[in-house]
Motif scaffolding. Structure first.
Motif, PDB file in Angstrom:
ATOM      1  N   ASN A   6      46.843  54.554  41.195  1.00  0.00           N
ATOM      2  CA  ASN A   6      45.983  54.854  41.815  1.00  0.00           C
ATOM      3  C   ASN A   6      44.800  53.770  42.423  1.00  0.00           C
ATOM      4  OD1 ASN A   6      44.021  55.390  43.685  1.00  0.00           O
ATOM      5  ND2 ASN A   6      43.398  56.897  42.772  1.00  0.00           N
ATOM      6  N   LYS A   7      45.513  52.751  42.793  1.00  0.00           N
ATOM      7  CA  LYS A   7      44.972  51.070  43.482  1.00  0.00           C
ATOM      8  C   LYS A   7      44.340  51.361  44.331  1.00  0.00           C
ATOM      9  CE  LYS A   7      49.167  48.814  42.068  1.00  0.00           C
ATOM     10  NZ  LYS A   7      50.084  47.814  42.544  1.00  0.00           N
ATOM     11  N   THR A   8      43.051  50.741  43.456  1.00  0.00           N
ATOM     12  CA  THR A   8      40.848  50.700  43.930  1.00  0.00           C
ATOM     13  C   THR A   8      41.185  48.874  44.842  1.00  0.00           C
ATOM     14  OG1 THR A   8      39.773  50.603  42.984  1.00  0.00           O
ATOM     15  CG2 THR A   8      40.041  52.982  43.533  1.00  0.00           C
ATOM     16  N   LYS A   9      41.192  49.412  45.422  1.00  0.00           N
ATOM     17  CA  LYS A   9      40.861  47.233  46.625  1.00  0.00           C
ATOM     18  C   LYS A   9      39.145  47.297  45.979  1.00  0.00           C
ATOM     19  CE  LYS A   9      40.670  44.698  50.448  1.00  0.00           C
ATOM     20  NZ  LYS A   9      41.069  45.303  52.249  1.00  0.00           N
ATOM     21  N   ARG A  10      39.389  46.026  45.262  1.00  0.00           N
ATOM     22  CA  ARG A  10      38.547  44.800  45.032  1.00  0.00           C
ATOM     23  C   ARG A  10      37.849  44.619  45.871  1.00  0.00           C
ATOM     24  NH1 ARG A  10      40.297  42.668  39.046  1.00  0.00           N
ATOM     25  NH2 ARG A  10      42.117  44.694  38.184  1.00  0.00           N
ATOM     26  N   THR A  11      36.378  44.494  45.509  1.00  0.00           N
ATOM     27  CA  THR A  11      36.030  43.691  46.747  1.00  0.00           C
ATOM     28  C   THR A  11      35.121  42.491  45.833  1.00  0.00           C
ATOM     29  OG1 THR A  11      34.332  45.816  47.940  1.00  0.00           O
ATOM     30  CG2 THR A  11      33.508  43.287  47.838  1.00  0.00           C
ATOM     31  N   SER A  24      28.385  40.706  47.104  1.00  0.00           N
ATOM     32  CA  SER A  24      30.074  40.773  47.126  1.00  0.00           C
ATOM     33  C   SER A  24      30.199  40.111  48.508  1.00  0.00           C
ATOM     34  CB  SER A  24      29.593  42.350  47.725  1.00  0.00           C
ATOM     35  OG  SER A  24      29.432  42.667  48.714  1.00  0.00           O
TER      36      SER A  24
END
Length: 95
Positions: A6-11, A24
């Motif tokens: 499960n890859k979450t997009k980094r800000t 951010s």
């Protein structure tokens, strides 16, 4: 078993040169020195060139100017006329 992770997009996080707080990337305004040597505000964050970031608060631009952080970060001299233009543009975009 699944090899999917499960890859979450980094800000992306950047530091404001005025108040020196981290935010951010989409909360800040980019000031860019273009390859031609012009210095301008980049509200899209996509112009080519060397960039520096400030809050959307005109006070942060004044603080960065006073401490010469923009000149050091962009590696160029910035005239008073350019700073005045940046301040007017920033204030105009926020009102």
């Amino acid at each position: 078993m699944s090899d999917c992770i499960n890859k979450t997009k980094r800000t992306p996080v950047r530091k404001c040169l005025g108040c020196m707080n981290t935010f951010s990337k989409n909360e800040l305004i980019r000031i860019v020195r273009t390859p031609d040597g012009d210095v301008c505000l980049d509200f899209t964050g996509k112009k080519s060139g060397r960039g520096a970031y400030i809050c959307k608060d005109p006070i942060c631009l004044k603080k960065a100017r006073k401490a010469k952080r923009l000149e050091n970060n962009l590696k160029c001299q910035i005239s008073d006329q350019v700073f005045e233009s940046l301040e007017k543009t920033l204030e105009g975009e926020l009102t």
